[in-house]
Write an enzyme that holds these catalytic residues in place. Structure first.
Site, PDB file in Angstrom:
ATOM      1  N   VAL A 152       0.831  -1.212   0.000  1.00 43.20           N
ATOM      2  CA  VAL A 152       0.000   0.000   0.000  1.00 43.20           C
ATOM      3  C   VAL A 152       0.865   1.263   0.000  1.00 43.20           C
ATOM      4  O   VAL A 152       0.666   2.180  -0.799  1.00 43.20           O
ATOM      5  CB  VAL A 152      -0.956  -0.017   1.218  1.00 43.20           C
ATOM      6  CG1 VAL A 152      -1.636   1.328   1.413  1.00 43.20           C
ATOM      7  CG2 VAL A 152      -2.003  -1.112   1.050  1.00 43.20           C
TER       8      VAL A 152
ATOM      9  N   LEU B 295     -19.210 -10.962  -8.661  1.00 44.94           N
ATOM     10  CA  LEU B 295     -20.152 -12.081  -8.688  1.00 44.94           C
ATOM     11  C   LEU B 295     -19.569 -13.206  -9.535  1.00 44.94           C
ATOM     12  O   LEU B 295     -20.293 -13.896 -10.231  1.00 44.94           O
ATOM     13  CB  LEU B 295     -21.507 -11.637  -9.243  1.00 44.94           C
ATOM     14  CG  LEU B 295     -22.373 -10.768  -8.323  1.00 44.94           C
ATOM     15  CD1 LEU B 295     -23.693 -10.411  -9.017  1.00 44.94           C
ATOM     16  CD2 LEU B 295     -22.671 -11.456  -6.994  1.00 44.94           C
TER      17      LEU B 295
ATOM     18  N   LYS C 136      -4.774 -14.413  -6.966  1.00 41.36           N
ATOM     19  CA  LYS C 136      -5.637 -13.942  -8.056  1.00 41.36           C
ATOM     20  C   LYS C 136      -4.741 -13.647  -9.247  1.00 41.36           C
ATOM     21  O   LYS C 136      -3.504 -13.700  -9.123  1.00 41.36           O
ATOM     22  CB  LYS C 136      -6.436 -12.711  -7.642  1.00 41.36           C
ATOM     23  CG  LYS C 136      -5.572 -11.552  -7.184  1.00 41.36           C
ATOM     24  CD  LYS C 136      -6.406 -10.372  -6.784  1.00 41.36           C
ATOM     25  CE  LYS C 136      -6.437  -9.358  -7.892  1.00 41.36           C
ATOM     26  NZ  LYS C 136      -7.044  -8.097  -7.498  1.00 41.36           N
TER      27      LYS C 136
ATOM     28  N   ARG D 228       0.322 -15.120  -0.785  1.00 46.06           N
ATOM     29  CA  ARG D 228      -0.114 -15.180   0.623  1.00 46.06           C
ATOM     30  C   ARG D 228      -1.600 -15.522   0.694  1.00 46.06           C
ATOM     31  O   ARG D 228      -2.408 -14.940  -0.022  1.00 46.06           O
ATOM     32  CB  ARG D 228       0.134 -13.831   1.316  1.00 46.06           C
ATOM     33  CG  ARG D 228       1.620 -13.525   1.516  1.00 46.06           C
ATOM     34  CD  ARG D 228       1.815 -12.132   2.038  1.00 46.06           C
ATOM     35  NE  ARG D 228       1.334 -11.111   1.098  1.00 46.06           N
ATOM     36  CZ  ARG D 228       1.227  -9.815   1.384  1.00 46.06           C
ATOM     37  NH1 ARG D 228       1.519  -9.378   2.576  1.00 46.06           N
ATOM     38  NH2 ARG D 228       0.801  -8.973   0.469  1.00 46.06           N
TER      39      ARG D 228
ATOM     40  N   CYS E  90      -6.118  -9.653   2.283  1.00 50.79           N
ATOM     41  CA  CYS E  90      -7.115  -8.684   2.770  1.00 50.79           C
ATOM     42  C   CYS E  90      -8.418  -9.330   3.236  1.00 50.79           C
ATOM     43  O   CYS E  90      -8.744  -9.264   4.415  1.00 50.79           O
ATOM     44  CB  CYS E  90      -7.401  -7.652   1.690  1.00 50.79           C
ATOM     45  SG  CYS E  90      -5.917  -6.784   1.187  1.00 50.79           S
TER      46      CYS E  90
ATOM     47  N   ASN F 119     -14.925  -4.107   2.527  1.00 51.39           N
ATOM     48  CA  ASN F 119     -14.278  -5.386   2.211  1.00 51.39           C
ATOM     49  C   ASN F 119     -15.172  -6.566   2.594  1.00 51.39           C
ATOM     50  O   ASN F 119     -15.251  -7.557   1.868  1.00 51.39           O
ATOM     51  CB  ASN F 119     -12.925  -5.496   2.931  1.00 51.39           C
ATOM     52  CG  ASN F 119     -11.788  -4.976   2.064  1.00 51.39           C
ATOM     53  OD1 ASN F 119     -12.034  -4.381   1.015  1.00 51.39           O
ATOM     54  ND2 ASN F 119     -10.566  -5.175   2.495  1.00 51.39           N
TER      55      ASN F 119
ATOM     56  N   ARG G 201      -6.791  -2.698  -5.365  1.00 45.93           N
ATOM     57  CA  ARG G 201      -6.708  -4.155  -5.484  1.00 45.93           C
ATOM     58  C   ARG G 201      -5.336  -4.519  -6.009  1.00 45.93           C
ATOM     59  O   ARG G 201      -4.815  -3.833  -6.894  1.00 45.93           O
ATOM     60  CB  ARG G 201      -7.751  -4.677  -6.495  1.00 45.93           C
ATOM     61  CG  ARG G 201      -9.174  -4.602  -6.022  1.00 45.93           C
ATOM     62  CD  ARG G 201     -10.113  -4.701  -7.191  1.00 45.93           C
ATOM     63  NE  ARG G 201      -9.895  -3.608  -8.125  1.00 45.93           N
ATOM     64  CZ  ARG G 201     -10.462  -3.523  -9.332  1.00 45.93           C
ATOM     65  NH1 ARG G 201     -11.244  -4.470  -9.773  1.00 45.93           N
ATOM     66  NH2 ARG G 201     -10.226  -2.489 -10.114  1.00 45.93           N
TER      67      ARG G 201
HETATM   68  C1  UGA Z   1      -9.393  -6.290  -1.888  1.00 48.91           C
HETATM   69  C2  UGA Z   1     -10.426  -5.213  -2.262  1.00 48.91           C
HETATM   70  O1  UGA Z   1     -11.026  -5.534  -3.516  1.00 48.91           O
HETATM   71  C3  UGA Z   1      -9.789  -3.831  -2.340  1.00 48.91           C
HETATM   72  O2  UGA Z   1     -10.766  -2.848  -2.607  1.00 48.91           O
HETATM   73  C4  UGA Z   1      -9.088  -3.534  -1.004  1.00 48.91           C
HETATM   74  O3  UGA Z   1      -8.408  -2.290  -1.036  1.00 48.91           O
HETATM   75  C5  UGA Z   1      -8.076  -4.628  -0.709  1.00 48.91           C
HETATM   76  O4  UGA Z   1      -8.770  -5.908  -0.670  1.00 48.91           O
HETATM   77  C6  UGA Z   1      -7.422  -4.339   0.615  1.00 48.91           C
HETATM   78  O5  UGA Z   1      -8.113  -4.370   1.639  1.00 48.91           O
HETATM   79  O6  UGA Z   1      -6.245  -3.981   0.633  1.00 48.91           O
HETATM   80  P1  UGA Z   1      -7.487  -7.643  -3.242  1.00 48.91           P
HETATM   81  O7  UGA Z   1      -7.513  -8.559  -2.061  1.00 48.91           O
HETATM   82  O8  UGA Z   1      -6.191  -7.096  -3.719  1.00 48.91           O
HETATM   83  O9  UGA Z   1      -8.437  -6.348  -2.942  1.00 48.91           O
HETATM   84  O10 UGA Z   1      -8.118  -8.377  -4.493  1.00 48.91           O
HETATM   85  P2  UGA Z   1      -9.605  -8.644  -5.055  1.00 48.91           P
HETATM   86  O11 UGA Z   1      -9.606  -8.332  -6.490  1.00 48.91           O
HETATM   87  O12 UGA Z   1     -10.625  -8.005  -4.221  1.00 48.91           O
HETATM   88  O13 UGA Z   1      -9.715 -10.243  -4.895  1.00 48.91           O
HETATM   89  C7  UGA Z   1      -9.757 -10.879  -3.614  1.00 48.91           C
HETATM   90  C8  UGA Z   1     -10.066 -12.347  -3.764  1.00 48.91           C
HETATM   91  O14 UGA Z   1     -11.422 -12.537  -4.185  1.00 48.91           O
HETATM   92  C9  UGA Z   1      -9.208 -13.088  -4.794  1.00 48.91           C
HETATM   93  O15 UGA Z   1      -8.815 -14.320  -4.250  1.00 48.91           O
HETATM   94  C10 UGA Z   1     -10.137 -13.307  -5.987  1.00 48.91           C
HETATM   95  O16 UGA Z   1      -9.820 -14.470  -6.684  1.00 48.91           O
HETATM   96  C11 UGA Z   1     -11.496 -13.440  -5.289  1.00 48.91           C
HETATM   97  N1  UGA Z   1     -12.654 -13.060  -6.128  1.00 48.91           N
HETATM   98  C12 UGA Z   1     -12.821 -11.771  -6.532  1.00 48.91           C
HETATM   99  C13 UGA Z   1     -13.603 -14.017  -6.469  1.00 48.91           C
HETATM  100  O17 UGA Z   1     -13.490 -15.212  -6.094  1.00 48.91           O
HETATM  101  N2  UGA Z   1     -14.698 -13.641  -7.207  1.00 48.91           N
HETATM  102  C14 UGA Z   1     -14.885 -12.352  -7.609  1.00 48.91           C
HETATM  103  O18 UGA Z   1     -15.916 -12.079  -8.276  1.00 48.91           O
HETATM  104  C15 UGA Z   1     -13.918 -11.399  -7.273  1.00 48.91           C
END
Ligand code: UGA
Length: 430
Positions: free
Chosen positions: A11, A250, A320, A327, A260, A208, A154
């Site tokens: 961050v 979704l 992702k 992690r 996170c 979140n 993200r």
């Molecule tokens: C998340 C939030 O989206 C950010 O807004 C926030 O700033 C960040 O946490 C944080 O607190 O620092 P991040 O963890 O980097 O961001 O990534 P995401 O894109 O949100 O994905 C999180 C997880 O959800 C991944 O494992 C992804 O594969 C999963 N995911 C995401 C799904 O299974 N389905 C979805 O539709 C979207």
């Protein structure tokens, strides 16, 4: 405006760099000398699209500097950001010792008015503690304000998220601090929501948790789809077309991971408990997330019959797509489950392989996606890297021992892979 960012992790580094990019003068502080030396030389410790070029550009134009000295940062900044880690403790609560330490260190060097901004994800009321700590440890009774400015970036799209945020949230209890923060963020052209300190802190955990809830909701729906023969993608499309719901987050799969959501959910459940509220809804969100992974493994186990001595070709290790971060990755959890059950895991990830191998040396890492198929008893897609779609699936089918293909991220086209002879399983669709 002159800024200091204390903590050059994910961050801190990306935020500091984007502030420099829009014209502010930024000093990033980190207590790790090697990291600071590497950053000065333009070497960055993480993979994040667009970040490296931006760092190099802003170091060259003099707007971005790195130091190990908090004093140097605080002396040369009006706004001082705290962006240090807030790791989880075994009971799910948040370890705030790094934030507390930085607050004491700021108190020791602050001699004039500063806005101290909390960027780290922290429990509601942490800002009040930071304010109290700085007052207590500062001998000169110096004037300062404490602001909460949660981060919504993200991983994998951090630079784009920071440069074009949906909104900026600023929790400030004085007009002076609120105005300084507004000026700081004006170049980004995003709506700025100014709230009180506690509300801003709460917005981060509430947002979140809601996003995690959306994911668990669609994952629960995917199970109903599997049981009824419906298609979760069509359901998501139909639901998401309602602007009150929205299509984002979704995507059904094997669940959310990363540093996170899992951590923030546990923390928020714990914070609520401490405030006298049992947030049962969020406990269920987390249970559905765990269950999704177990259900996926069970399906693979049922198809393979036994895991022992099988070769699993694993596509994806990062939590992702577009990141090297492994992690709390569900893909890594899967790899470890397969290994524990006696399988051999041949894995590929476009960015995360090196870090994954450090954590799990038993992984056999290959340098091309297609190579995971070599004599594989099953191929498993575990991370949503878009480039997996473009692999030579026809040749992979020929190289694999069996035709089993499990897609935990609904990345592939069922008709196309079935036409190549795969027995294809995905999430909530046929
Ligand atoms: C998340 C939030 O989206 C950010 O807004 C926030 O700033 C960040 O946490 C944080 O607190 O620092 P991040 O963890 O980097 O961001 O990534 P995401 O894109 O949100 O994905 C999180 C997880 O959800 C991944 O494992 C992804 O594969 C999963 N995911 C995401 C799904 O299974 N389905 C979805 O539709 C979207």
């Amino acid at each position: 405006m002159k800024l200091a960012i204390i903590g050059s992790g994910y961050v801190g580094l990306t935020t500091g760099t984007c502030f420099a990019e829009v014209g502010h003068e930024v000093i990033c502080v980190d207590n790790n000398e090697h990291k600071v030396a590497a950053l000065r030389a333009g070497k960055i410790p993480i993979y994040e699209p667009g970040l490296e070029e931006m760092i190099v550009r802003n170091v060259a134009n003099g707007r971005l500097k790195f130091t190990t000295s908090i004093k140097e940062g605080v002396d040369n900044a009006l706004v001082v950001f705290i962006a240090v880690p807030t790791p989880p403790q075994p009971d799910g609560s948040v370890d705030l010792s790094f934030v507390e330490k930085v607050a004491r260190e700021i108190a020791g060097v602050i001699t004039d008015y500063r806005v101290v901004v909390d960027k780290s994800t922290v429990p509601v009321k942490t800002g009040e503690k930071v304010r109290q700590t700085i007052s207590r440890y500062n001998s000169g009774g110096v004037e300062f304000d404490v602001v909460s400015n949660p981060e919504f970036l993200r991983e994998g799209s951090a630079v784009a998220d920071l440069m074009k945020p949906d909104r900026v949230v600023v929790g400030a209890d004085t007009e002076k601090a609120g105005n300084i923060m507004k000026e700081l963020y004006t170049p980004f052209g995003a709506p700025i929501l100014v709230t009180d300190l506690n509300s801003a802190e709460l917005i981060k955990h509430a947002a979140n948790s809601f996003l995690a809830l959306k994911i668990s909701y669609i994952n629960a729906i995917s199970r109903i789809c599997e049981a009824s023969g419906a298609n979760v993608e069509m359901v998501a499309q139909g639901m998401g077309a309602d602007h009150r719901i929205g299509r984002a987050f979704l995507n059904a799969g094997i669940g959310y991971g990363g540093s996170c959501f899992p951590k923030d959910l546990s923390a928020f459940i714990r914070i609520s408990e401490d405030l006298g509220y049992d947030f049962g809804l969020l406990k269920e969100v987390s249970r559905i997330n765990d269950d999704q992974r177990e259900h996926f493994v069970k399906q693979i186990r049922d198809s393979l019959w036994v895991f022992r001595e099988k070769r699993v070709g694993l596509l994806g290790l990062a939590f992702k797509g577009n990141t090297d971060d492994v992690r709390n990755s569900v893909a890594m959890d899967l790899a470890q489950i397969f290994l524990k059950e006696g399988a051999h895991v041949i894995a590929y990830d476009p960015q995360g392989a090196e870090k994954a191998k450090e954590i799990e040396p038993r992984l056999e890492i290959v340098s091309r996606g297609e190579d995971v198929a070599e004599k594989a008893d099953v191929i498993v897609v575990a991370t949503e890297w878009k480039e997996f779609r473009d692999l030579d699936w026809a040749s992979m089918r020929k190289r694999a021992l069996s035709n089993l293909l499990f897609d935990g991220r609904n990345l592939l086209d069922p008709a196309k892979v079935a036409a190549l002879g795969f027995e294809y399983h995905s999430i909530g669709r046929r």
